[in-house]
Design a protein around this motif. Structure first.
Motif, mmCIF file in Angstrom:
data_model
loop_
_atom_site.group_PDB
_atom_site.id
_atom_site.type_symbol
_atom_site.label_atom_id
_atom_site.label_comp_id
_atom_site.label_asym_id
_atom_site.label_seq_id
_atom_site.Cartn_x
_atom_site.Cartn_y
_atom_site.Cartn_z
ATOM 1 N N ALA A 142 0.819 -1.216 0.000
ATOM 2 C CA ALA A 142 0.000 0.000 0.000
ATOM 3 C C ALA A 142 0.850 1.261 0.000
ATOM 4 O O ALA A 142 0.475 2.265 -0.603
ATOM 5 C CB ALA A 142 -0.936 0.002 1.198
ATOM 6 N N THR A 143 1.977 1.231 0.660
ATOM 7 C CA THR A 143 2.817 2.423 0.768
ATOM 8 C C THR A 143 3.961 2.433 -0.234
ATOM 9 O O THR A 143 4.822 3.314 -0.181
ATOM 10 C CB THR A 143 3.378 2.558 2.201
ATOM 11 O OG1 THR A 143 4.119 1.376 2.531
ATOM 12 C CG2 THR A 143 2.266 2.767 3.212
ATOM 13 N N ALA A 144 3.969 1.500 -1.158
ATOM 14 C CA ALA A 144 5.067 1.399 -2.125
ATOM 15 C C ALA A 144 5.207 2.634 -2.994
ATOM 16 O O ALA A 144 6.314 3.000 -3.394
ATOM 17 C CB ALA A 144 4.878 0.169 -3.014
ATOM 18 N N ASP A 145 4.097 3.300 -3.290
ATOM 19 C CA ASP A 145 4.165 4.485 -4.150
ATOM 20 C C ASP A 145 4.414 5.761 -3.357
ATOM 21 O O ASP A 145 4.378 6.860 -3.905
ATOM 22 C CB ASP A 145 2.893 4.616 -4.995
ATOM 23 C CG ASP A 145 1.632 4.735 -4.164
ATOM 24 O OD1 ASP A 145 1.717 4.747 -2.914
ATOM 25 O OD2 ASP A 145 0.542 4.805 -4.763
ATOM 26 N N GLY A 146 4.651 5.639 -2.057
ATOM 27 C CA GLY A 146 5.001 6.788 -1.245
ATOM 28 C C GLY A 146 3.843 7.449 -0.531
ATOM 29 O O GLY A 146 4.049 8.335 0.294
ATOM 30 N N ASN A 147 2.627 7.058 -0.841
ATOM 31 C CA ASN A 147 1.482 7.620 -0.123
ATOM 32 C C ASN A 147 0.416 6.552 0.072
ATOM 33 O O ASN A 147 0.461 5.497 -0.534
ATOM 34 C CB ASN A 147 0.909 8.839 -0.851
ATOM 35 C CG ASN A 147 0.340 8.496 -2.215
ATOM 36 O OD1 ASN A 147 0.355 7.339 -2.640
ATOM 37 N ND2 ASN A 147 -0.161 9.482 -2.913
ATOM 38 N N GLN A 151 4.163 -1.270 -8.188
ATOM 39 C CA GLN A 151 3.223 -2.103 -7.441
ATOM 40 C C GLN A 151 3.253 -3.544 -7.940
ATOM 41 O O GLN A 151 3.202 -4.478 -7.157
ATOM 42 C CB GLN A 151 1.811 -1.527 -7.530
ATOM 43 C CG GLN A 151 1.641 -0.272 -6.704
ATOM 44 C CD GLN A 151 0.262 0.311 -6.830
ATOM 45 O OE1 GLN A 151 -0.294 0.372 -7.914
ATOM 46 N NE2 GLN A 151 -0.292 0.750 -5.720
ATOM 47 N N LYS A 152 3.346 -3.728 -9.249
ATOM 48 C CA LYS A 152 3.400 -5.085 -9.809
ATOM 49 C C LYS A 152 4.702 -5.774 -9.385
ATOM 50 O O LYS A 152 4.696 -6.963 -9.066
ATOM 51 C CB LYS A 152 3.290 -5.032 -11.328
ATOM 52 C CG LYS A 152 3.090 -6.383 -11.950
ATOM 53 C CD LYS A 152 2.770 -6.272 -13.413
ATOM 54 C CE LYS A 152 2.600 -7.625 -14.023
ATOM 55 N NZ LYS A 152 2.334 -7.557 -15.451
ATOM 56 N N GLN A 153 5.797 -5.032 -9.345
ATOM 57 C CA GLN A 153 7.074 -5.606 -8.901
ATOM 58 C C GLN A 153 6.994 -6.035 -7.441
ATOM 59 O O GLN A 153 7.462 -7.117 -7.075
ATOM 60 C CB GLN A 153 8.201 -4.591 -9.079
ATOM 61 C CG GLN A 153 8.592 -4.330 -10.506
ATOM 62 C CD GLN A 153 9.571 -3.161 -10.631
ATOM 63 O OE1 GLN A 153 9.876 -2.481 -9.664
ATOM 64 N NE2 GLN A 153 10.041 -2.932 -11.846
ATOM 65 N N ILE A 154 6.389 -5.189 -6.624
ATOM 66 C CA ILE A 154 6.272 -5.529 -5.205
ATOM 67 C C ILE A 154 5.346 -6.729 -5.021
ATOM 68 O O ILE A 154 5.643 -7.628 -4.244
ATOM 69 C CB ILE A 154 5.797 -4.311 -4.391
ATOM 70 C CG1 ILE A 154 6.940 -3.311 -4.322
ATOM 71 C CG2 ILE A 154 5.324 -4.705 -3.006
ATOM 72 C CD1 ILE A 154 6.589 -2.005 -3.681
#
Length: 143
Positions: free
Chosen positions: A26-31, A96-99
């Motif tokens: 959820a926080t992978a994109d920084g927000n 997100q897909k990588q994570i």
């Protein structure tokens, strides 16, 4: 320590690890979007994460290890939760897909077919399937 206490503590540790993995996605994109926060709130209740544990995990999600489930059905259920988290804001970015791929590997899916599994999982979420349909389709995707 009784057997039931041992089972309960292992169950709680597994849930915390699963929840922290979802927080990382959820926080992978920084927000954290409103939809992601709402999803986390619901999931925390379902996984019996206490409010103080919730706050601690949000503050430091790397503190808890990912504990892969033993059964394939439980791995699919966790993959479903993670995939829903990635898809909740309807933006399927590369990060997100990588994570999600990294967490799928941590859940015990094999490197040889993990990309196919992640693509299939995300395509099922686009269709809005429920957990039962997701599990069935994932178990029968090679047929």
């Amino acid at each position: 320590m009784s057997f039931s206490d041992l089972f309960n503590s292992e169950f709680k540790a597994r849930n915390k690890g699963h929840f922290s993995a979802i927080v990382r996605v959820a926080t992978a994109d920084g927000n954290l979007s409103k939809e992601e926060k709402e999803f986390l709130d619901k999931l925390a209740l379902r996984l019996e994460i206490l409010p103080e544990e919730y706050a601690e995990i949000l503050e430091n999600p790397l503190k808890y290890p990912i504990n892969p489930p033993y059964s394939y059905a439980h791995r699919l259920e966790r993959l479903y939760d993670l995939s829903r988290m990635v898809y909740v804001d309807h933006i399927l970015g590369d990060k997100q897909k990588q994570i999600l791929t990294r967490f799928a590997l941590a859940l015990g899916f094999t490197p040889g077919n993990v990309h196919y599994i992640v693509d299939k999982a995300l395509s099922l979420l686009v269709l809005g399937v429920d957990l039962d349909t997701f599990t069935y389709e994932m178990q029968h995707m090679n047929k």
